[in-house]
Motif scaffolding. Structure first.
Motif, mmCIF file in Angstrom:
data_model
loop_
_atom_site.group_PDB
_atom_site.id
_atom_site.type_symbol
_atom_site.label_atom_id
_atom_site.label_comp_id
_atom_site.label_asym_id
_atom_site.label_seq_id
_atom_site.Cartn_x
_atom_site.Cartn_y
_atom_site.Cartn_z
ATOM 1 N N PHE A 282 38.560 43.535 37.469
ATOM 2 C CA PHE A 282 39.568 42.499 37.298
ATOM 3 C C PHE A 282 39.811 41.836 38.642
ATOM 4 O O PHE A 282 40.122 42.499 39.631
ATOM 5 N N ASN A 283 39.651 40.522 38.676
ATOM 6 C CA ASN A 283 39.860 39.766 39.896
ATOM 7 C C ASN A 283 41.120 38.931 39.728
ATOM 8 O O ASN A 283 41.135 37.954 38.961
ATOM 9 N N PRO A 284 42.200 39.286 40.425
ATOM 10 C CA PRO A 284 43.455 38.535 40.232
ATOM 11 C C PRO A 284 43.357 37.080 40.681
ATOM 12 O O PRO A 284 44.025 36.215 40.131
ATOM 13 N N ARG A 285 42.508 36.796 41.654
ATOM 14 C CA ARG A 285 42.379 35.400 42.118
ATOM 15 C C ARG A 285 41.823 34.516 41.009
ATOM 16 O O ARG A 285 42.319 33.414 40.768
ATOM 17 N N PHE B 131 41.998 35.139 37.809
ATOM 18 C CA PHE B 131 43.026 35.088 36.774
ATOM 19 C C PHE B 131 44.090 34.047 37.106
ATOM 20 O O PHE B 131 44.468 33.232 36.257
ATOM 21 N N ILE B 132 44.555 34.037 38.339
ATOM 22 C CA ILE B 132 45.591 33.078 38.750
ATOM 23 C C ILE B 132 45.044 31.653 38.715
ATOM 24 O O ILE B 132 45.732 30.730 38.262
#
Length: 107
Positions: free
Chosen positions: A29-32, A34-35
Motif C-alpha cells: 500500500f502506497n499512501p502517496r 492513494f492521496i
C-alpha cells in the motif's frame, strides 16, 4: 489436421502452465498514490458539480425572468453559491496536488 489441432492445444497448455508457475509479487500500500488518486477524484467531481450547478443556476435565472418569482431568485443564488464552493474545492485540490508533485520531484 489432427496433428495441427494437437500442436495448438499443446501450445495452449504450455502457455497456461507458464502462467500458473509465475508468482505474483504482492504490491504494498502506497499512501502517496492513494492521496493523489483522492485529490484527482475530488478535482474531477468538484468540476462536474460546478458545471451542473451552473446549468441549474442558468435554468433558475430563466424561470425567474419568466415568472418574476422570488422563489426562483433564491434557488438561483443557492446554485451560484454551490458553484462557488465547488470551484473553490477544485482550486484547493489542484493546489494540493501541485504541491505533492513538486515535493515528489525534489526527492
Amino acid at each position: 489436421m489432427t496433428n495441427h489441432k494437437q500442436a495448438i492445444y499443446q501450445s495452449q497448455l504450455d502457455h497456461k502452465s507458464k502462467l500458473v508457475l509465475r508468482c505474483r509479487t504482492r504490491r504494498r500500500f502506497n499512501p502517496r498514490i492513494f492521496i493523489e488518486r483522492i485529490i484527482e477524484t475530488t478535482a474531477i467531481v468538484s468540476l462536474l458539480f460546478t458545471g451542473f450547478a451552473g446549468v441549474g443556476a442558468t435554468g433558475c435565472w430563466g424561470i425567474e425572468i419568466a415568472t418574476s418569482s422570488q422563489h426562483w431568485q433564491h434557488q438561483k443564488k443557492t446554485c451560484l453559491g454551490m458553484m462557488l464552493v465547488c470551484f473553490s474545492g477544485f482550486l484547493g485540490s489542484a493546489l494540493i496536488g501541485a504541491s505533492f508533485s513538486i515535493q515528489q520531484d525534489k526527492f
